[in-house]
Design an enzyme around this catalytic site. Structure first.
Site, short mmCIF file in Angstrom:
data_model
loop_
_atom_site.label_atom_id
_atom_site.label_comp_id
_atom_site.label_asym_id
_atom_site.label_seq_id
_atom_site.Cartn_x
_atom_site.Cartn_y
_atom_site.Cartn_z
NE ARG A 159 -4.04 -1.75 -0.15
CZ ARG A 159 -4.04 -2.96 -0.43
NH1 ARG A 159 -2.91 -3.36 -1.07
NH2 ARG A 159 -5.07 -3.69 -0.32
CB SER A 229 -9.16 -1.58 3.73
OG SER A 229 -9.18 -2.96 3.38
CD GLU A 325 -6.04 1.07 1.69
OE1 GLU A 325 -5.67 -0.10 2.02
OE2 GLU A 325 -6.92 1.22 0.57
#
Ligand code: FAD
Ligand code: EPU
Length: 346
Positions: A159, A229, A325
Site C-alpha cells: 500500500r 479498507s 490507508e
C-alpha cells in the site's frame, strides 16, 4: 461554491468544491492546472474518488481524470500494455481477459482509475500491481516536463510507492506500462484461493470467483458509502506478535520476513465496533476494516471521528497503532493523517 462532489467520492459525502472539470486530454488538464495554480487556488486530481475522505468543502479546483486509451504490443514472451491514467481499472482487467491476456484476474473489481493504481500499489488476493507494472509516466503540469519511472523507481511496497512521497506529490500520473507474461501461471497462494488448485482452473474462473467473494464481503459504495479498507494491515515485530499470541491464541497472522502481518479487521472486531453506530457511521458487518457511511448522510468529520475512536480503542487494547490507508483531504488539499492519528503513548 455549489459544485457538488457527492457522486464523485465513494463515501458519498456532500462536499462542495470551487470548480470541477472532467478532463479527456492532457493539454486541457495542464492548461487548467496552470491557470488555477497561478491564481493560488489549491488543485486536486481525482480518478473515481474511491480512496479519499473529504473532511469539508474543498476551496479549489478538482480535475476528474478521464484521459483514455489502451495500446497493446507483444513480444515473444510478453504482452505489453500502455494504458492512459483515466481508464477504469476493473474495465481494463475485463478487457485483458477478453483479449486472452492473462494475469490481472486476482485484481478484479478494485474500484478506481488506472492512474491511481500504482500510487498505493493496489493489491488483493495475493497479487498487486507491482508484479505487472513496467513503468509509470508522470508529468509536472506546470513545467510540462514528463518523466518515466521504471518498476524499481516506483519503490512499490505494501500500500505504498514513491508517488506518496513529498517530492512526487506535484506530479500527475498520465499513463502506465504493464507487462504480462504469455505463459499464464495461476496465482492461488491467497488462503481463500488455495482450494481452487487442480480444478481445471482458468483466468476467467479466478476472475469470477474473486468478483463473487468481493461482492459478498465488500459493500457497494452506492449502497453504503465507503472507501474500501480504511486502515492498512499492521506489520509488527515477531517478538511483539508472539507475545500477543499468548494472550490471543486465535489471532490470525502471516509471517513476512522478520515481521508478523496482522489483520486490522480482526483487531477492530475484538473491540466490538460492529455494534457501535456513531452519527450514522459504523463498520461493515462482514468486514470490520471497512468504515461505512450507513445512511449516506454523515459528514467527513463524523467518519474521521469514528476512525479516531477505532484507532484509540485498538491502540489501547493491543498497543498497535493503525495507519490509515484512505487519503484525507481538507479545505486546501491532502493533510498528514498524523495530525489526527497519533500514538499518544509516544
Ligand atoms: P482517488 O480516490 O480518486 O484518488 C486517490 C489519491 O490519488 C488522491 O490523493 C488523488 O489526488 C491521487 N490521484 C488520483 N489520480 C491521480 C493521478 N492521475 N496522478 C496523481 N495522483 C492521482 N484498494 C486496494 O488496493 N485493494 C482493494 O482490494 C481495494 N478494494 C476497494 C473496495 C472498495 C469498495 C473501495 C471503495 C475501494 C477499494 N480500494 C482497494 C481502494 C481504491 O480502490 C484504490 O486506492 C484505487 O486505486 C483508488 O483509485 P481512484 O481513482 O478512485 O483514486
Ligand atoms: N478478518 C476478521 N474480521 C474482519 C476482517 C478480516 O477476522 O472483519 C480476518 C480473517 O481472519 C480473514 C483475514 O482477516 O481471513 C483476512 O481478511 P480479508 O481476506 O477480507 O482481507 P483483509 O486483510 O481484511 C486485505 C486488503 C483488501 C483486499 C483483501 C483481499 C488491506 C488494508 N486490505 O483486506 O484491500 O481486498 O485483503 O486481498 O490490505 C483496500 O485496500 O481497500 C482493500 C479492500
Amino acid at each position: 461554491m455549489n459544485n457538488s462532489l457527492k457522486i464523485l467520492n465513494t463515501f458519498n459525502l456532500k462536499v462542495n468544491v470551487y470548480k470541477i472539470f472532467l478532463i479527456k486530454d492532457l493539454k486541457k488538464l495542464c492548461q487548467l492546472w496552470e491557470k488555477y495554480k497561478k491564481k493560488y487556488y489549491p488543485c486536486l486530481i481525482l480518478g473515481e474518488g474511491s480512496n479519499v475522505l473529504f473532511l469539508n468543502d474543498f476551496y479549489g479546483l478538482v480535475i476528474i481524470n478521464r484521459i483514455k486509451g489502451i495500446y497493446i504490443r507483444e513480444s515473444k514472451k510478453y504482452w505489453n500494455l500502455h494504458v492512459n491514467s483515466g481508464e477504469n481499472w476493473h474495465k481494463l482487467v475485463k478487457f485483458t481477459i477478453k483479449k486472452k491476456i492473462y494475469g490481472l484476474e486476482n485484481l478484479a473489481l478494485i474500484p478506481g482509475c488506472v492512474g491511481s493504481a500504482p500510487i498505493q500499489n493496489i493489491g488483493a488476493y495475493g497479487s498487486s500491481i507491482k508484479d505487472f507494472c513496467q513503468y509509470v509516466d508522470i508529468i509536472d503540469p506546470v513545467s510540462k516536463k514528463i518523466k518515466r519511472l521504471n518498476n524499481k523507481d516506483c519503490q512499490f511496497k505494501y500500500r505504498n510507492s514513491v508517488f506518496k512521497h513529498k517530492n512526487y506529490k506535484k506530479y500527475i500520473i498520465i499513463s502506465i506500462g504493464l507487462f504480462l507474461p504469455k505463459k499464464w501461471i495461476p496465482n492461488l497462494k491467497y488462503h481463500c484461493l488455495k482450494h481452487l488448485k487442480n480444478h481445471n482452473i482458468t483466468p476467467q474462473k479466478i476472475f469470477n470467483y474473486i468478483c463473487n467473494i468481493r461482492k459478498k464481503k465488500i459493500p457497494h459504495p452506492k449502497i453504503y458509502g465507503n472507501a474500501g479498507s480504511f486502515f492498512k494491515n499492521p506489520y509488527i515485530s515477531l517478538q511483539k506478535g508472539f507475545k500477543l499470541l499468548q494472550i490471543f491464541p486465535n489471532m490470525p497472522y502471516v509471517l513476512k520476513n522478520n515481521y508478523m502481518k496482522l489483520s486490522a479487521g480482526w483487531l477492530i472486531n475484538q473491540c466490538n465496533f460492529s455494534k457501535f453506530l456513531y452519527k450514522g457511521v459504523t463498520v461493515y458487518s462482514k468486514q470490520s476494516l471497512i468504515i461505512v457511511n450507513k445512511f449516506n448522510n454523515s459528514s467527513g468529520m463524523d467518519i474521521l471521528n469514528f476512525a479516531i475512536k477505532i484507532y484509540n480503542t485498538v491502540g489501547n487494547k493491543f498497543d498497535i497503532w493503525l495507519e490509515p490507508e484512505v487519503r484525507i483531504i481538507d479545505n486546501y488539499g491532502e493533510i498528514n493523517p498524523l495530525i489526527y492519528f497519533k500514538n499518544n503513548n509516544n
